[in-house]
Design an enzyme around this catalytic site. Structure first.
Site, short mmCIF file in Angstrom:
data_model
loop_
_atom_site.label_atom_id
_atom_site.label_comp_id
_atom_site.label_asym_id
_atom_site.label_seq_id
_atom_site.Cartn_x
_atom_site.Cartn_y
_atom_site.Cartn_z
N ASP A 174 0.84 -1.20 0.00
CA ASP A 174 0.00 0.00 0.00
C ASP A 174 0.88 1.26 0.00
O ASP A 174 1.82 1.35 0.79
CB ASP A 174 -0.87 -0.04 1.26
CG ASP A 174 -2.03 0.92 1.20
OD1 ASP A 174 -1.80 2.13 0.97
OD2 ASP A 174 -3.16 0.47 1.39
N ASN A 223 0.36 7.61 -9.73
CA ASN A 223 -0.89 7.24 -10.40
C ASN A 223 -1.87 6.54 -9.46
O ASN A 223 -3.08 6.70 -9.58
CB ASN A 223 -0.54 6.33 -11.59
CG ASN A 223 -1.73 5.63 -12.17
OD1 ASN A 223 -2.52 6.21 -12.88
ND2 ASN A 223 -1.88 4.34 -11.84
N TYR A 259 -13.44 12.53 -3.36
CA TYR A 259 -12.38 12.19 -4.33
C TYR A 259 -11.90 13.46 -5.02
O TYR A 259 -10.69 13.70 -5.13
CB TYR A 259 -12.95 11.19 -5.33
CG TYR A 259 -12.11 10.93 -6.56
CD1 TYR A 259 -11.01 10.07 -6.53
CD2 TYR A 259 -12.43 11.53 -7.79
CE1 TYR A 259 -10.26 9.81 -7.67
CE2 TYR A 259 -11.68 11.29 -8.94
CZ TYR A 259 -10.60 10.42 -8.87
OH TYR A 259 -9.87 10.19 -10.01
N GLY A 260 -12.85 14.29 -5.48
CA GLY A 260 -12.48 15.53 -6.17
C GLY A 260 -11.63 16.44 -5.28
O GLY A 260 -10.69 17.09 -5.75
N ALA A 261 -11.96 16.46 -3.98
CA ALA A 261 -11.20 17.30 -3.05
C ALA A 261 -9.75 16.84 -2.96
O ALA A 261 -8.82 17.66 -2.87
CB ALA A 261 -11.85 17.27 -1.66
N LYS A 313 -8.07 15.36 -5.33
CA LYS A 313 -7.39 15.71 -6.59
C LYS A 313 -7.15 17.22 -6.67
O LYS A 313 -6.13 17.67 -7.20
CB LYS A 313 -8.20 15.21 -7.79
CG LYS A 313 -8.27 13.69 -7.91
CD LYS A 313 -6.90 13.04 -8.11
CE LYS A 313 -7.00 11.57 -8.48
NZ LYS A 313 -5.69 10.92 -8.64
N1 LIG Z 1 -10.62 5.83 -15.01
C1 LIG Z 1 -10.97 7.11 -15.17
O1 LIG Z 1 -11.98 7.43 -15.85
C2 LIG Z 1 -10.12 8.19 -14.58
C3 LIG Z 1 -10.47 9.53 -14.86
C4 LIG Z 1 -9.68 10.55 -14.33
C5 LIG Z 1 -8.59 10.25 -13.53
N2 LIG Z 1 -8.29 8.94 -13.26
C6 LIG Z 1 -7.11 8.69 -12.43
O2 LIG Z 1 -6.25 7.77 -13.12
C7 LIG Z 1 -5.46 7.04 -12.17
C8 LIG Z 1 -5.55 5.54 -12.47
O3 LIG Z 1 -6.89 5.14 -12.31
P1 LIG Z 1 -7.48 3.85 -13.04
O4 LIG Z 1 -8.78 4.27 -13.59
O5 LIG Z 1 -6.46 3.21 -13.89
O6 LIG Z 1 -7.80 2.95 -11.73
P2 LIG Z 1 -7.67 1.39 -11.44
O7 LIG Z 1 -7.88 0.57 -12.67
O8 LIG Z 1 -8.53 1.16 -10.27
O9 LIG Z 1 -6.12 1.21 -11.04
C9 LIG Z 1 -5.63 1.77 -9.85
C10 LIG Z 1 -4.23 1.24 -9.61
O10 LIG Z 1 -3.74 1.80 -8.39
C11 LIG Z 1 -3.43 0.75 -7.47
N3 LIG Z 1 -3.76 1.22 -6.13
C12 LIG Z 1 -4.95 1.71 -5.70
N4 LIG Z 1 -4.88 2.04 -4.41
C13 LIG Z 1 -3.61 1.75 -4.01
C14 LIG Z 1 -2.93 1.84 -2.77
N5 LIG Z 1 -3.54 2.31 -1.67
N6 LIG Z 1 -1.65 1.46 -2.71
C15 LIG Z 1 -1.00 0.98 -3.82
N7 LIG Z 1 -1.60 0.87 -5.00
C16 LIG Z 1 -2.89 1.23 -5.10
C17 LIG Z 1 -4.27 -0.45 -7.95
O11 LIG Z 1 -3.74 -1.70 -7.58
P3 LIG Z 1 -4.22 -2.47 -6.22
O12 LIG Z 1 -5.71 -2.28 -6.10
O13 LIG Z 1 -3.79 -3.89 -6.43
O14 LIG Z 1 -3.46 -1.80 -5.12
C18 LIG Z 1 -4.17 -0.27 -9.46
O15 LIG Z 1 -2.93 -0.75 -9.93
C19 LIG Z 1 -5.97 7.43 -10.79
O16 LIG Z 1 -5.12 8.43 -10.24
C20 LIG Z 1 -7.34 8.01 -11.08
O17 LIG Z 1 -7.74 8.92 -10.09
C21 LIG Z 1 -9.02 7.90 -13.75
#
Ligand SMILES: NC(=O)c1ccc[n+]([C@@H]2O[C@H](COP(=O)([O-])OP(=O)(O)OC[C@H]3O[C@@H](n4cnc5c(N)ncnc54)[C@H](OP(=O)(O)O)[C@@H]3O)[C@@H](O)[C@H]2O)c1
Length: 242
Positions: free
Chosen positions: A62, A88, A153-155, A157
């Site tokens: 984590d 990320n 979440y928005g807060a 970011k």
């Molecule tokens: N998807 C969208 O539409 C969208 C839009 C705007 C911004 N974003 C941003 O893009 C980024 C990636 O999001 P995503 O959509 O690819 O999400 P995702 O598919 O849920 O992937 C999140 C990744 O982060 C890891 N993770 C989450 N919490 C963690 C923790 N506490 N410690 C270590 N690793 C952690 C997860 O692995 P584990 O769960 O195995 O730890 C996974 O590898 C994020 O910053 C998100 O806010 C996404």
């Protein structure tokens, strides 16, 4: 320095956007340190990345755990240093109105989405400064849009955005750059969690951002520091490149 001598650390690289960013960097020849909590998913991601680069190290755990953060930096150092830090990994923390939000949950969301990127930055700076490094913090349009239900979440970011801009200003002239990237809506686990039970098949896969990442990693970091990019923005500089 060629890309094959470069090293990047990507948090949350076991799936979704982080995995795509890691793949772009690996294809460019970067050595990689990748993080995430699910070791089996990280193993699979590392195996796929090793088609492109012989230097992939995974650190399972984590991002809020100080020992995990130290291991991520130690692994980068063991590969030779650090050129790019991509913060990320992020959590959504549930979607729902603020009147029903369990406020103590900020105690989880802020450490994951804001605290961890800041501490990793602090730990990485001595390495980044040696290589004119780049910090990439992943944000969202929820940082500014006031979408009903997305407030907590928005807060986080929004806080990350202000801190990243401040960091870029503080680091100016020290050879380390920091940028924000809003990847736009993508069909990932987090997005499905936000739209539970809904069909999100009209959203693009995170691979849609690949032209942006290739453009970004071609830039001289000094020329872009402090900027905020929208990776799917139409008519953007990176989409105009052939
Ligand atoms: N998807 C969208 O539409 C969208 C839009 C705007 C911004 N974003 C941003 O893009 C980024 C990636 O999001 P995503 O959509 O690819 O999400 P995702 O598919 O849920 O992937 C999140 C990744 O982060 C890891 N993770 C989450 N919490 C963690 C923790 N506490 N410690 C270590 N690793 C952690 C997860 O692995 P584990 O769960 O195995 O730890 C996974 O590898 C994020 O910053 C998100 O806010 C996404």
């Amino acid at each position: 320095m060629t890309d094959s001598n470069r090293i990047a650390l990507v948090t949350g690289a076991s799936r979704g956007l982080g995995q795509v960013i890691a793949r772009v960097l690996a294809a460019r020849g970067y050595g990689l340190v990748i993080g995430g909590r699910d070791r089996a998913a990280l193993d699979a991601a590392a195996a796929s990345l090793s088609q492109h680069t012989s230097h992939v190290v995974l650190v399972a755990g984590d991002v809020t755990d100080p020992a995990v953060r130290a291991s991520l930096i130690e692994a980068s150092l063991a590969l030779g240093g650090l050129d790019v830090l991509v913060n990320n990994a992020s959590e959504l923390g549930g979607i729902g109105p603020l009147e029903a939000f369990d406020v103590p949950r900020f105690g989880r969301l802020f450490p994951v989405n804001v605290g961890a990127p800041m501490v990793l930055t602090q730990l990485a700076l001595p390495l980044l400064v040696q290589r004119r490094g780049l910090i990439v913090n992943i944000t969202s349009d929820a940082a500014a849009a006031a979408y009903p239900g997305w407030g907590p979440y928005g807060a986080t970011k929004a806080a990350l955005e202000l801190l990243t801009r401040t960091l870029a200003a503080e680091l100016k002239g020290r050879g380390v750059s920091a940028v924000l990237v809003d990847p736009g809506d993508m069909r990932t686990r987090m997005h499905q969690e936000a739209f539970a039970g809904e069909d999100i098949s009209d959203r693009p896969l995170p691979e849609v951002t690949i032209p942006f990442w290739n453009w970004l990693f071609d830039q001289d970091p000094d020329t872009i520091t402090g900027e905020r990019f929208a990776a799917q923005k139409e008519e953007a500089r990176w989409l105009q490149q052939v």
